[in-house]
Design an enzyme around this catalytic site. Structure first.
Site, mmCIF file in Angstrom:
data_model
loop_
_atom_site.group_PDB
_atom_site.id
_atom_site.type_symbol
_atom_site.label_atom_id
_atom_site.label_comp_id
_atom_site.label_asym_id
_atom_site.label_seq_id
_atom_site.Cartn_x
_atom_site.Cartn_y
_atom_site.Cartn_z
ATOM 1 N N ALA A 130 0.820 -1.205 0.000
ATOM 2 C CA ALA A 130 0.000 0.000 0.000
ATOM 3 C C ALA A 130 0.856 1.259 0.000
ATOM 4 O O ALA A 130 0.625 2.197 -0.786
ATOM 5 C CB ALA A 130 -0.932 -0.011 1.212
ATOM 6 N N GLY B 30 4.218 1.687 -0.709
ATOM 7 C CA GLY B 30 5.046 1.819 -1.897
ATOM 8 C C GLY B 30 4.238 2.248 -3.105
ATOM 9 O O GLY B 30 4.653 3.109 -3.895
ATOM 10 N N LYS C 225 9.061 1.067 8.909
ATOM 11 C CA LYS C 225 9.096 1.486 10.310
ATOM 12 C C LYS C 225 9.126 0.258 11.199
ATOM 13 O O LYS C 225 8.259 -0.604 11.094
ATOM 14 C CB LYS C 225 7.861 2.331 10.643
ATOM 15 C CG LYS C 225 7.736 3.602 9.810
ATOM 16 C CD LYS C 225 6.433 4.332 10.075
ATOM 17 C CE LYS C 225 6.314 5.580 9.212
ATOM 18 N NZ LYS C 225 5.044 6.318 9.429
ATOM 19 N N LYS D 98 5.732 3.942 17.869
ATOM 20 C CA LYS D 98 4.346 4.412 17.754
ATOM 21 C C LYS D 98 3.407 3.282 17.328
ATOM 22 O O LYS D 98 2.218 3.286 17.682
ATOM 23 C CB LYS D 98 4.267 5.605 16.798
ATOM 24 C CG LYS D 98 4.723 5.337 15.365
ATOM 25 C CD LYS D 98 3.598 4.939 14.440
ATOM 26 C CE LYS D 98 4.095 4.655 13.040
ATOM 27 N NZ LYS D 98 2.994 4.286 12.119
ATOM 28 N N THR E 121 -1.489 7.258 14.145
ATOM 29 C CA THR E 121 -1.587 5.798 14.201
ATOM 30 C C THR E 121 -2.425 5.322 15.383
ATOM 31 O O THR E 121 -3.084 4.281 15.303
ATOM 32 C CB THR E 121 -0.168 5.183 14.278
ATOM 33 O OG1 THR E 121 0.645 5.760 13.263
ATOM 34 C CG2 THR E 121 -0.207 3.687 14.074
ATOM 35 N N ASN F 277 -2.383 -1.085 13.110
ATOM 36 C CA ASN F 277 -1.990 -1.459 14.468
ATOM 37 C C ASN F 277 -3.101 -1.157 15.473
ATOM 38 O O ASN F 277 -3.353 -1.948 16.382
ATOM 39 C CB ASN F 277 -0.699 -0.718 14.840
ATOM 40 C CG ASN F 277 0.476 -1.191 14.015
ATOM 41 O OD1 ASN F 277 1.011 -2.269 14.243
ATOM 42 N ND2 ASN F 277 0.882 -0.408 13.023
ATOM 43 N N VAL G 223 0.635 -5.892 6.634
ATOM 44 C CA VAL G 223 1.597 -6.017 7.728
ATOM 45 C C VAL G 223 1.208 -5.062 8.856
ATOM 46 O O VAL G 223 0.906 -3.896 8.618
ATOM 47 C CB VAL G 223 3.018 -5.681 7.237
ATOM 48 C CG1 VAL G 223 3.996 -5.645 8.403
ATOM 49 C CG2 VAL G 223 3.470 -6.706 6.208
#
Length: 333
Positions: free
Chosen positions: A10, A12, A109, A193, A250, A258, A281
């Site tokens: 997503a 990239g 990250k 984060k 986030t 996350n 991911v």
């Protein structure tokens, strides 16, 4: 400028779409079938369904060809693989394709789970002597960037050449780029984060209220800064885009993978089931153990991170983890 983006997830894909509006851009994917679909549809139906990609964007399945595209001194290579794939990709650059670009910016990250290394340490180990590289990070959801909505990111590098190339590539349209040299601080902020967003998702999933969310974000920021400074980061980095900014996004945004993990853990779903359904991911799950292990080795207290690890890996119920945090002794802020 000639730019190659390595990794068609997503993020990239979104960055490649932004770059292609102004630059000669190639998006590389490991899967030839995905490359064929991208070329035929100009849409990444798996990661960014419904978002049209620029007609000028080109797609490539051969790594050597993609690297040759960004081989010049005025070109840029953007690495958009997850942290888990970073080392393998750099080894392929060095050993298989034998073509290492002059300027590299990575956008992943997290900490590498096995080695507990940050991305810049992986780069140093695999591309020894490479100088013009850095991390591009900040509060940014891929879908919003792909739709052309405003965003602000930071390129952190010890190389003025890398900062200049990255700025020239990305600073146009609705994207604003800031520059800095605190690579460690930016990378720590981007990693921690994600773990804290899982904690906030758990709190929201348990309906603990806005007070609890504010407390978690604030005290989580303190954890992030303590670890970052212990590892050599600059304190002011953690109140900027790549610290506080990325944490707020986030931890509170509905597009956060996350945070979604935390929400669903609070509902009693198993972690394996959550990750299988997510389809993307969730770096906070991948690097939570590494963050906690590094903190313990540095003598840095990170109780929220420890609570997240207890829920993720030790079978502790989300409500019990919250209760344990609330029972902690009072102390000075």
């Amino acid at each position: 400028m000639k730019v190659a983006v390595l990794g068609a997830g997503a993020w990239g894909t979104a960055l490649a779409g932004h770059l292609a509006a102004r630059h000669d851009t190639v998006l590389w994917a490991r899967d030839p079938a995905l490359v064929a679909e991208l070329g035929a549809r100009h849409e990444n139906t798996h990661y960014l369904e419904g978002v049209a990609l620029p007609a000028a964007l080109r797609y490539e399945a051969d790594l050597a060809t993609a690297l040759a595209h960004c081989a010049g001194m005025d070109a840029l290579c953007v690495v958009a693989t997850p942290v888990a794939g970073l080392r393998t990709l750099f080894r392929a650059m060095r050993d298989d394709a034998r073509c290492v670009p002059a300027h590299i910016a990575w956008v992943c990250k997290g900490f590498e789970a096995d080695t507990q290394q940050l991305p810049h340490q992986v780069v140093a180990a695999e591309l020894a002597g490479h100088a013009s590289n850095g991390v591009l990070s900040g509060p940014s959801f891929a879908r919003e960037v792909a739709l052309g909505l405003p965003a602000a990111l930071t390129i952190a590098s010890r190389s003025a050449d890398c900062r200049e190339r990255t700025l020239a590539a990305f600073h146009h349209g609705a994207m604003r780029i800031y520059t800095g040299d605190d690579v460690v601080g930016v990378e720590v902020g981007g990693a921690v984060k994600n773990v804290l967003a899982i904690a906030t998702g758990i709190a929201d999933g348990l309906s603990l209220g806005m007070n609890a969310r504010a407390a978690l974000v604030t005290r989580g920021l303190a954890e992030m800064a303590r670890l970052g400074v212990a590892l050599g980061g600059q304190p002011e980095t953690f109140t900027g885009l790549t610290g506080l900014g990325d944490l707020i996004l986030t931890a509170t945004g509905d597009l956060s993978r996350n945070r979604t993990v935390g929400l669903q853990l609070a509902q009693g779903r198993a972690l394996d089931e959550i990750l299988a359904a997510l389809g993307h991911v969730a770096e906070g799950v991948r690097c939570a153990r590494a963050v906690l292990a590094i903190a313990e080795a540095q003598g840095v207290e990170m109780p929220i991170t420890a609570a997240v690890c207890a829920v993720l890996f030790d079978g502790v119920a989300p409500r019990d983890a919250v209760d344990a945090l609330l029972r902690r002794d009072a102390r000075a802020e």
